[in-house]
Scaffold this motif. Structure first.
Motif, PDB file in Angstrom:
ATOM      1  N   LYS A  29      33.393  35.687  33.472  1.00  0.00           N
ATOM      2  CA  LYS A  29      34.798  35.987  33.164  1.00  0.00           C
ATOM      3  C   LYS A  29      35.322  37.114  34.041  1.00  0.00           C
ATOM      4  O   LYS A  29      36.450  37.061  34.531  1.00  0.00           O
ATOM      5  CB  LYS A  29      34.931  36.362  31.691  1.00  0.00           C
ATOM      6  N   SER A  30      34.497  38.133  34.263  1.00  0.00           N
ATOM      7  CA  SER A  30      34.927  39.280  35.055  1.00  0.00           C
ATOM      8  C   SER A  30      35.173  38.912  36.511  1.00  0.00           C
ATOM      9  O   SER A  30      35.987  39.536  37.191  1.00  0.00           O
ATOM     10  CB  SER A  30      33.876  40.392  34.981  1.00  0.00           C
ATOM     11  N   LEU A  32      36.134  35.847  37.559  1.00  0.00           N
ATOM     12  CA  LEU A  32      36.993  34.669  37.683  1.00  0.00           C
ATOM     13  C   LEU A  32      38.239  34.958  38.508  1.00  0.00           C
ATOM     14  O   LEU A  32      38.603  34.187  39.405  1.00  0.00           O
ATOM     15  CB  LEU A  32      37.392  34.182  36.285  1.00  0.00           C
ATOM     16  N   ASN A  33      38.915  36.062  38.249  1.00  0.00           N
ATOM     17  CA  ASN A  33      40.165  36.375  38.950  1.00  0.00           C
ATOM     18  C   ASN A  33      39.964  36.691  40.428  1.00  0.00           C
ATOM     19  O   ASN A  33      40.866  36.518  41.239  1.00  0.00           O
ATOM     20  CB  ASN A  33      40.869  37.550  38.267  1.00  0.00           C
ATOM     21  N   SER A  34      38.766  37.148  40.787  1.00  0.00           N
ATOM     22  CA  SER A  34      38.501  37.502  42.185  1.00  0.00           C
ATOM     23  C   SER A  34      38.120  36.297  43.034  1.00  0.00           C
ATOM     24  O   SER A  34      37.963  36.416  44.241  1.00  0.00           O
ATOM     25  CB  SER A  34      37.364  38.525  42.250  1.00  0.00           C
ATOM     26  N   GLN A  35      37.968  35.144  42.403  1.00  0.00           N
ATOM     27  CA  GLN A  35      37.560  33.911  43.076  1.00  0.00           C
ATOM     28  C   GLN A  35      36.097  33.924  43.527  1.00  0.00           C
ATOM     29  O   GLN A  35      35.628  32.971  44.142  1.00  0.00           O
ATOM     30  CB  GLN A  35      38.455  33.604  44.293  1.00  0.00           C
ATOM     31  N   GLU A  38      34.046  31.047  42.075  1.00  0.00           N
ATOM     32  CA  GLU A  38      34.219  29.763  42.753  1.00  0.00           C
ATOM     33  C   GLU A  38      33.461  29.735  44.077  1.00  0.00           C
ATOM     34  O   GLU A  38      32.919  28.698  44.473  1.00  0.00           O
ATOM     35  CB  GLU A  38      35.700  29.484  42.970  1.00  0.00           C
ATOM     36  N   SER A 195      32.472  30.336  32.611  1.00  0.00           N
ATOM     37  CA  SER A 195      33.246  31.517  33.049  1.00  0.00           C
ATOM     38  C   SER A 195      33.293  32.578  31.955  1.00  0.00           C
ATOM     39  O   SER A 195      34.339  33.169  31.664  1.00  0.00           O
ATOM     40  CB  SER A 195      34.674  31.105  33.451  1.00  0.00           C
TER      41      SER A 195
END
Length: 320
Positions: A29-30, A32-35, A38, A195
């Motif tokens: 989760k931490s 996820l926003n930084s890609q 992925e 995630s």
């Protein structure tokens, strides 16, 4: 003798605290926003083991195949690790360590870490991202080596070379085997796929599966049996002896436990005890799907006690 060139040891991450209180930690989760998550999913994950482990390579690979689904994987020897550190499209599982200070207490943490190494915004500098980690229970000499690294070796390069060499050649990790790895990888694989972050619960349990131990056998690995044998006559620090765990217990060797965990036959439930300097983590895994069904973190109480099993029974009774 194992040599390493540029692997980044003792790197720090914002979620180190999660490792200290969890048997297995993951940070989907931490990231996820930084890609970065992925990016990781498009890599091949490289696994390294201690040199002694390669005698059981078939079992270690069985453990990986059983529960590692998020990326393709390959197994390499430790001496190949530095080469993969410079290649794109790879993530790395290797032994690492860090120290932390809380008030006047220094804690040593030795881990099996999953990391992604990518180019940073600065030229010729790589960014190391910690994706997940398994807390390892190391022998006293290994802990001492990590604690005194600066005094013994001085330069960063010598610290990296000597400590990684020790981890791969000489260290003993009591909560480490092919069967244990299977359980660890299950938590990491599923957590990253979803995630999710590992929660920092001081205690959690499965309300359905844990009570099944009232009628089933709880398997206890031999390294815990050795602690039992040396502490049978000792009172816990509290001076209070809880009601004994009087459900079925069976002490088994690493080899026997690995076979039971990795088998597709009858599922078992087993204990993992992780000591981290002044703290400990008691976990119960179910080999049915390799999930943790009970875990408790004990700050400032490193030794395994009879009462640790009694606490498991207390929860079972409360749920029945």
């Amino acid at each position: 003798m194992f040599k390493v060139k540029q692997i980044l040891l003792f790197s720090f991450f914002i979620l180190w605290a999660a490792i200290a209180q969890s048997q297995v930690a993951y940070f989907g989760k931490s990231l996820l926003n930084s890609q970065k998550l992925e990016v990781f999913k498009k890599t091949t994950t490289v696994f390294t083991f201690q040199y002694n482990d390669y005698a059981e390579l078939e079992k270690f690979e069985q453990a990986i195949k059983k529960n590692w689904k998020i990326t393709p994987y390959k197994i390499i020897k430790p001496e190949e690790l530095a080469r993969y550190d410079t290649l794109a499209n790879y993530s790395l599982f290797y032994f690492d360590a860090y120290t932390e200070k809380s008030d006047t207490i220094n804690n040593t943490n030795i881990i099996y870490a999953l990391k992604l190494i990518t180019p940073s915004k600065k030229p010729k500098v790589k960014e190391e991202i910690l994706l997940a980690a398994v807390a390892l229970f190391a022998d006293p000499s290994t802990n001492f080596l990590v604690e005194t690294q600066d005094q013994q070796y001085g330069t960063k390069r010598r610290i990296k070379n000597n400590i990684l060499s020790h981890f791969y050649n000489k260290a003993s990790f009591y909560n480490w085997s092919p069967g244990f790895l299977s359980g660890y990888l299950k938590q990491i694989n599923d957590g990253l796929l979803a995630s999710e972050n590992c929660n920092l619960d001081y205690q959690f349990y499965n309300r359905v599966r844990l009570p099944e131990l009232a009628k089933e056998t709880l398997y206890v690995p031999e390294y815990i049996k050795e602690v039992f044998s040396s502490r049978l006559a000792l009172l816990p620090p509290s001076g209070i002896i809880a009601e004994p765990y009087n459900y079925k217990l069976k002490f088994v060797s690493y080899k026997a436990l690995d076979s039971l965990i990795l088998s597709n036959a009858t599922p078992i439930k087993y204990v993992v005890y992780t000591q981290r300097d002044n703290d400990k983590i008691i976990s119960v895994y179910d080999s049915k799907d390799d999930k943790i069904i009970y875990q408790r973190f004990y700050p400032q109480s490193p030794d395994f006690e009879m009462n640790d099993l009694s606490e498991i029974k207390k929860v079972i009774v409360s749920l029945k």
